[in-house]
Design a protein around this motif. Structure first.
Motif, PDB file in Angstrom:
ATOM      1  N   GLU A 111       7.893  -8.382  10.275  1.00  0.00           N
ATOM      2  CA  GLU A 111       7.353  -7.477   9.268  1.00  0.00           C
ATOM      3  C   GLU A 111       6.401  -6.464   9.897  1.00  0.00           C
ATOM      4  OE1 GLU A 111       4.302  -5.905   6.885  1.00  0.00           O
ATOM      5  OE2 GLU A 111       4.032  -7.478   8.351  1.00  0.00           O
ATOM      6  N   ALA A 112       6.500  -5.236   9.403  1.00  0.00           N
ATOM      7  CA  ALA A 112       5.541  -4.204   9.785  1.00  0.00           C
ATOM      8  C   ALA A 112       5.385  -3.286   8.593  1.00  0.00           C
ATOM      9  CB  ALA A 112       6.031  -3.420  11.004  1.00  0.00           C
ATOM     10  N   GLU A 113       4.240  -3.307   7.933  1.00  0.00           N
ATOM     11  CA  GLU A 113       4.096  -2.580   6.690  1.00  0.00           C
ATOM     12  C   GLU A 113       4.192  -1.081   6.882  1.00  0.00           C
ATOM     13  OE1 GLU A 113       0.399  -2.823   4.158  1.00  0.00           O
ATOM     14  OE2 GLU A 113       1.930  -3.436   2.771  1.00  0.00           O
TER      15      GLU A 113
ATOM     16  N   LEU B 242       2.834  -3.956 -10.378  1.00  0.00           N
ATOM     17  CA  LEU B 242       3.319  -3.218 -11.538  1.00  0.00           C
ATOM     18  C   LEU B 242       3.477  -1.738 -11.207  1.00  0.00           C
ATOM     19  CD1 LEU B 242       4.112  -3.385 -14.501  1.00  0.00           C
ATOM     20  CD2 LEU B 242       1.708  -3.014 -15.103  1.00  0.00           C
ATOM     21  N   ALA B 243       2.537  -1.188 -10.415  1.00  0.00           N
ATOM     22  CA  ALA B 243       2.631   0.212 -10.011  1.00  0.00           C
ATOM     23  C   ALA B 243       3.848   0.444  -9.111  1.00  0.00           C
ATOM     24  CB  ALA B 243       1.353   0.633  -9.288  1.00  0.00           C
ATOM     25  N   VAL B 244       4.135  -0.510  -8.207  1.00  0.00           N
ATOM     26  CA  VAL B 244       5.320  -0.399  -7.365  1.00  0.00           C
ATOM     27  C   VAL B 244       6.577  -0.421  -8.214  1.00  0.00           C
ATOM     28  CG1 VAL B 244       6.690  -1.547  -5.573  1.00  0.00           C
ATOM     29  CG2 VAL B 244       4.213  -1.386  -5.323  1.00  0.00           C
ATOM     30  N   GLU B 245       6.608  -1.316  -9.202  1.00  0.00           N
ATOM     31  CA  GLU B 245       7.775  -1.395 -10.081  1.00  0.00           C
ATOM     32  C   GLU B 245       7.986  -0.085 -10.832  1.00  0.00           C
ATOM     33  OE1 GLU B 245       9.469  -4.108 -13.781  1.00  0.00           O
ATOM     34  OE2 GLU B 245       7.320  -3.770 -13.506  1.00  0.00           O
ATOM     35  N   ARG B 246       6.918   0.458 -11.396  1.00  0.00           N
ATOM     36  CA  ARG B 246       7.042   1.702 -12.152  1.00  0.00           C
ATOM     37  C   ARG B 246       7.510   2.841 -11.263  1.00  0.00           C
ATOM     38  NH1 ARG B 246       1.324   1.133 -15.508  1.00  0.00           N
ATOM     39  NH2 ARG B 246       2.102  -0.318 -17.127  1.00  0.00           N
ATOM     40  N   GLY B 247       6.961   2.891 -10.047  1.00  0.00           N
ATOM     41  CA  GLY B 247       7.380   3.943  -9.129  1.00  0.00           C
ATOM     42  C   GLY B 247       8.854   3.840  -8.765  1.00  0.00           C
TER      43      GLY B 247
ATOM     44  N   THR C 147       0.830  -1.210   0.000  1.00  0.00           N
ATOM     45  CA  THR C 147       0.000   0.000   0.000  1.00  0.00           C
ATOM     46  C   THR C 147       0.861   1.255   0.000  1.00  0.00           C
ATOM     47  OG1 THR C 147      -1.753  -1.161   1.201  1.00  0.00           O
ATOM     48  CG2 THR C 147      -1.805   1.243   1.234  1.00  0.00           C
ATOM     49  N   ARG C 148       1.901   1.259   0.840  1.00  0.00           N
ATOM     50  CA  ARG C 148       2.832   2.386   0.903  1.00  0.00           C
ATOM     51  C   ARG C 148       4.252   1.827   0.906  1.00  0.00           C
ATOM     52  NH1 ARG C 148      -0.465   2.996   5.024  1.00  0.00           N
ATOM     53  NH2 ARG C 148       1.230   2.562   6.494  1.00  0.00           N
ATOM     54  N   CYS C 149       5.009   2.148  -0.117  1.00  0.00           N
ATOM     55  CA  CYS C 149       6.407   1.726  -0.218  1.00  0.00           C
ATOM     56  C   CYS C 149       7.284   2.970  -0.061  1.00  0.00           C
ATOM     57  CB  CYS C 149       6.666   1.044  -1.562  1.00  0.00           C
ATOM     58  SG  CYS C 149       8.344   0.416  -1.766  1.00  0.00           S
TER      59      CYS C 149
ATOM     60  N   VAL D 232       5.744   5.414  -2.672  1.00  0.00           N
ATOM     61  CA  VAL D 232       5.044   4.857  -3.832  1.00  0.00           C
ATOM     62  C   VAL D 232       3.781   4.190  -3.297  1.00  0.00           C
ATOM     63  CG1 VAL D 232       5.137   3.212  -5.731  1.00  0.00           C
ATOM     64  CG2 VAL D 232       7.199   4.500  -5.084  1.00  0.00           C
ATOM     65  N   ARG D 233       2.619   4.651  -3.740  1.00  0.00           N
ATOM     66  CA  ARG D 233       1.335   4.161  -3.220  1.00  0.00           C
ATOM     67  C   ARG D 233       0.598   3.340  -4.279  1.00  0.00           C
ATOM     68  NH1 ARG D 233      -0.176   7.075   1.446  1.00  0.00           N
ATOM     69  NH2 ARG D 233       1.111   8.934   1.834  1.00  0.00           N
ATOM     70  N   THR D 234      -0.188   2.362  -3.785  1.00  0.00           N
ATOM     71  CA  THR D 234      -1.077   1.606  -4.663  1.00  0.00           C
ATOM     72  C   THR D 234      -2.440   1.480  -3.990  1.00  0.00           C
ATOM     73  OG1 THR D 234      -0.527  -0.585  -3.762  1.00  0.00           O
ATOM     74  CG2 THR D 234       0.886   0.269  -5.517  1.00  0.00           C
ATOM     75  N   PRO D 235      -3.532   1.496  -4.747  1.00  0.00           N
ATOM     76  CA  PRO D 235      -4.878   1.388  -4.163  1.00  0.00           C
ATOM     77  C   PRO D 235      -5.107   0.007  -3.567  1.00  0.00           C
ATOM     78  CG  PRO D 235      -4.959   2.329  -6.375  1.00  0.00           C
ATOM     79  CD  PRO D 235      -3.582   1.782  -6.192  1.00  0.00           C
ATOM     80  N   PRO D 236      -5.531  -0.083  -2.313  1.00  0.00           N
ATOM     81  CA  PRO D 236      -5.758  -1.392  -1.673  1.00  0.00           C
ATOM     82  C   PRO D 236      -6.820  -2.232  -2.370  1.00  0.00           C
ATOM     83  CG  PRO D 236      -5.685   0.367  -0.037  1.00  0.00           C
ATOM     84  CD  PRO D 236      -5.732   1.031  -1.376  1.00  0.00           C
ATOM     85  N   GLY D 237      -7.762  -1.589  -3.076  1.00  0.00           N
ATOM     86  CA  GLY D 237      -8.828  -2.335  -3.713  1.00  0.00           C
ATOM     87  C   GLY D 237      -8.473  -2.945  -5.054  1.00  0.00           C
TER      88      GLY D 237
END
Length: 224
Positions: A190-192, A47-52, A11-13, A34-39
């Protein structure tokens, strides 16, 4: 050296770039998330994480990448996303030939604050002070990414430079080479939303006795 720190999360990198040398003043070049929508489905999110991450690598051209080491103890569902984001970060760096090092949470805390048991507020405060920032970086994932980069400059940079030099010498070419190195003994919990905790260390296993003959000496046996 210039290091990209990555605090993995689906969700948040957190990402942060720090430049400097051990014992010298450090400089923050960039920090963010780098954020991605949880839904969304897993594939598009990865893919969004990779692009970011690719954008950060293009923009700052780091020499080294430091990623928090992921460990699961309780929430397996959450840690799966974190581990997948961590793998994407390792993949992006390795594809470019940038050395990657995994740092445990307690190692990062000890490097930045002097205590492996420091809480999140202490880590953020020390990151702000060490980088001479006007305000603490937010969210916590961003501060943790900067802490990872600082830790790597102070503790892991020399190791990776030596590894790269050896590889370049063996291949006859001066290139950085890929590869992942793991710093620290324990596996982090782990702790996101930031740096977690390390579990108790396992007792080392004693090596087996070696049998054989030493040149120039009579054959002997260690068996009773």
């Amino acid at each position: 050296m210039r290091v990209l720190g990555v605090d993995p999360g689906l969700t948040r990198c957190g990402v942060g770039v720090v430049e400097g040398l051990p014992g010298r003043q450090l400089t923050m070049l960039g920090v963010g998330v780098v954020r991605t929508p949880p839904g969304d489905d897993l594939g598009p999110r990865l893919l969004a994480v990779e692009r970011g991450l690719e954008e950060w690598l293009d923009r700052y051209s780091p020499e080294l990448v430091a990623v928090e080491r992921v460990f699961a103890q309780h929430n397996v569902r959450t840690v799966m996303g974190t581990a997948q984001a961590s793998a994407v970060a390792v993949l992006c760096a390795t594809r470019r030939g940038i050395p990657v090092t995994l740092h445990t949470p307690s190692e990062v805390k000890a490097a930045v604050t002097g205590s492996g048991r420091a809480d999140k507020a202490q880590v953020t405060a020390m990151v702000t002070r060490l980088l001479r920032l006007d305000a603490p970086p937010k969210p916590a994932d961003a501060a943790d990414a900067l802490a990872l980069a600082i830790c790597h400059i102070w503790r892991g940079g020399t190791t990776n430079r030596l590894t790269a030099a050896i590889r370049a010498h063996e291949s006859g070419k001066w290139h950085s080479g890929g590869g992942v190195r793991s710093q620290g003994r324990g596996e982090p919990r782990e702790a996101e939303d930031g740096i977690g905790q390390d579990p108790p260390e396992q007792q080392p296993v004693a090596p087996r006795a070696a049998y054989g003959r030493v040149p120039g000496r009579p054959r002997t046996s260690t068996r009773p």
